[in-house]
Design an enzyme around this catalytic site. Structure first.
Site, PDB file in Angstrom:
ATOM      1  N   GLU A 133       1.007  -1.360   0.103  1.00 60.78           N
ATOM      2  CA  GLU A 133      -0.003   0.099  -0.008  1.00 60.78           C
ATOM      3  C   GLU A 133       0.966   1.226   0.130  1.00 60.78           C
ATOM      4  O   GLU A 133       0.387   2.420   0.326  1.00 60.78           O
ATOM      5  CB  GLU A 133      -0.994  -0.040   1.188  1.00 60.78           C
ATOM      6  CG  GLU A 133      -1.719  -1.271   1.359  1.00 60.78           C
ATOM      7  CD  GLU A 133      -2.972  -1.363   0.594  1.00 60.78           C
ATOM      8  OE1 GLU A 133      -3.178  -0.433  -0.250  1.00 60.78           O
ATOM      9  OE2 GLU A 133      -3.708  -2.213   0.601  1.00 60.78           O
ATOM     10  N   HIS A 156      -2.965   1.581   8.577  1.00 63.66           N
ATOM     11  CA  HIS A 156      -4.242   0.767   8.122  1.00 63.66           C
ATOM     12  C   HIS A 156      -4.177  -0.581   8.730  1.00 63.66           C
ATOM     13  O   HIS A 156      -3.246  -1.366   9.212  1.00 63.66           O
ATOM     14  CB  HIS A 156      -3.819   0.561   6.218  1.00 63.66           C
ATOM     15  CG  HIS A 156      -4.488  -0.744   5.755  1.00 63.66           C
ATOM     16  ND1 HIS A 156      -5.650  -0.499   5.764  1.00 63.66           N
ATOM     17  CD2 HIS A 156      -3.980  -1.892   5.185  1.00 63.66           C
ATOM     18  CE1 HIS A 156      -6.309  -1.838   5.202  1.00 63.66           C
ATOM     19  NE2 HIS A 156      -5.466  -2.479   4.929  1.00 63.66           N
ATOM     20  N   HIS A 158      -7.276  -4.055   9.311  1.00 61.75           N
ATOM     21  CA  HIS A 158      -8.608  -4.730   8.910  1.00 61.75           C
ATOM     22  C   HIS A 158      -9.334  -5.008  10.317  1.00 61.75           C
ATOM     23  O   HIS A 158      -9.588  -5.876  10.930  1.00 61.75           O
ATOM     24  CB  HIS A 158      -8.055  -6.091   8.468  1.00 61.75           C
ATOM     25  CG  HIS A 158      -7.436  -6.118   7.054  1.00 61.75           C
ATOM     26  ND1 HIS A 158      -6.999  -7.444   6.244  1.00 61.75           N
ATOM     27  CD2 HIS A 158      -6.814  -5.198   6.347  1.00 61.75           C
ATOM     28  CE1 HIS A 158      -6.473  -7.158   5.377  1.00 61.75           C
ATOM     29  NE2 HIS A 158      -6.523  -5.487   5.275  1.00 61.75           N
ATOM     30  N   HIS A 228     -13.082  -4.034   3.202  1.00 59.33           N
ATOM     31  CA  HIS A 228     -11.645  -4.389   3.330  1.00 59.33           C
ATOM     32  C   HIS A 228     -10.971  -3.808   4.625  1.00 59.33           C
ATOM     33  O   HIS A 228     -10.533  -4.758   5.353  1.00 59.33           O
ATOM     34  CB  HIS A 228     -10.853  -3.635   2.203  1.00 59.33           C
ATOM     35  CG  HIS A 228      -9.261  -3.706   2.374  1.00 59.33           C
ATOM     36  ND1 HIS A 228      -8.483  -3.592   1.295  1.00 59.33           N
ATOM     37  CD2 HIS A 228      -8.452  -3.956   3.388  1.00 59.33           C
ATOM     38  CE1 HIS A 228      -7.188  -3.875   1.593  1.00 59.33           C
ATOM     39  NE2 HIS A 228      -7.139  -4.083   2.867  1.00 59.33           N
TER      40      HIS A 228
HETATM   41  P1  13P Z   1       1.199  -5.858   2.787  1.00 57.99           P
HETATM   42  O1  13P Z   1       1.606  -6.878   3.550  1.00 57.99           O
HETATM   43  O2  13P Z   1       1.651  -5.507   1.744  1.00 57.99           O
HETATM   44  O3  13P Z   1       1.110  -4.366   4.028  1.00 57.99           O
HETATM   45  O4  13P Z   1      -0.712  -5.799   3.012  1.00 57.99           O
HETATM   46  C1  13P Z   1      -1.141  -5.883   3.928  1.00 57.99           C
HETATM   47  C2  13P Z   1      -2.660  -5.359   3.642  1.00 57.99           C
HETATM   48  O5  13P Z   1      -3.461  -5.047   4.640  1.00 57.99           O
HETATM   49  C3  13P Z   1      -2.835  -4.824   2.339  1.00 57.99           C
HETATM   50  O6  13P Z   1      -4.274  -4.079   2.159  1.00 57.99           O
HETATM   51 ZN    ZN Z   2      -5.506  -4.405   4.060  1.00 59.01          ZN
END
Ligand code: 13P
Ligand code: ZN
Length: 280
Positions: A133, A156, A158, A228
């Site tokens: 990202e 970021h 989840h 996401h």
């Molecule tokens: P990365 O391991 O590349 O950081 O990806 C994790 C992720 O949450 C992608 O949206």
């Molecule tokens: Zn992600």
């Protein structure tokens, strides 16, 4: 001149031992552990960037040009000669919590803002590459600098509870999502007064999601990526985490109420107005 490999290794070891960086690595470990415990970082999920340019003298930055070089598909002129701590792509937050320096890299943006150099903290490992990202992180970090914002962190994760809401038809609009989240707990309006920006489903790691995120983060501290996860900005990793945590709390209260088979009441308009009038 590239100089010898030992002096490069000493330089990279020294970097990770730098007195200003060590406390940030401690914060990384703490927040990575929280993300893992919350269940918001399955496998390699989640990533972050922290602008640490202020820790470096100008002459120190010159040495980064000796490290592996990767062109960027898009230029970030306002990021010229900036440096970030960035989580490694494919790394696990639970490993990050145990050994941050081995699971992240330093990303130095070139003079022109069109390429980056990476330095990793573990000379025995192959180079840790930055998160997939990265384009979104760089776009947001550039916007923060352009706006002279105090925020240095982009995070970021989840966030399960918020992802679940984006699967439900009533919460397909920013207005309905925020109205519900504010209604579930008084402190959500208090600490996230601008609410969350909502981004319709877009493929991760793309310029499209970077552009959409940038537009929303112009007037929000956090966005929800439909189906996401979330991205938040903060002055520290803990600040960015707190925003996600507060929104997740509201989402959990809503889902808990719904699990009884009943509809939550939510705070009334006058209760919300009283919070706005008192604290904003
Ligand atoms: P990365 O391991 O590349 O950081 O990806 C994790 C992720 O949450 C992608 O949206
Ligand atoms: Zn992600």
């Amino acid at each position: 001149m590239i100089g010898n490999i030992d002096s490069l290794l000493n330089f990279s070891n020294d970097l990770f031992q730098k007195k200003e960086i060590k406390p940030v690595l401690g914060q990384v470990a703490g927040v990575a552990q929280y993300l893992w415990e919350r269940g918001w970082a399955e496998r390699n999920a989640g990533n972050f960037s922290v602008n640490i340019t202020s820790f470096f003298q100008d002459r120190e930055l010159d040495r980064f040009a000796l490290y592996p070089f990767f062109p960027l598909t898009k230029g970030y002129p306002d990021l010229s000669r900036t440096i970030f701590l960035v989580s490694g792509t494919g790394t696990r937050m639970r490993d990050m919590a145990a050994s941050p320096a081995e699971n992240l890299c330093l990303v130095y943006i070139s003079d022109t803002g069109s390429a980056y150099h990476i330095v990793t903290g573990n000379p025995d490992c192959e180079y840790v590459k930055p998160t997939s990202e990265l384009v979104t992180h760089l776009a947001v970090q550039q916007q923060l600098l352009q706006k002279k914002s105090p925020e240095k962190v982009v995070l970021h994760a989840h966030v399960t509870e918020l992802i679940a809401l984006t699967q439900l038809p009533p919460f397909k609009t920013e207005e309905s999502l925020n109205a519900m989240l504010w209604g579930m707990h008084p402190e959500t309006l208090l600490f996230v007064p601008a609410g969350a920006g909502l981004i319709p489903y877009t493929l991760a790691g793309t310029e499209q999601i970077a552009t959409a995120t940038l537009a929303k983060l112009d007037h929000h501290k956090v966005v929800v990526w439909e189906k996401h996860g979330c991205m938040a900005v903060g002055q520290t990793l803990a600040d960015a985490f707190d925003i996600l945590d507060i929104l997740a709390k509201s989402a959990r209260i809503y889902l808990l109420c719904k699990s009884t088979g009943m509809e939550p009441e939510g705070l009334t308009e006058s209760q919300l107005a009283e919070i706005r009038a008192t604290f904003h």
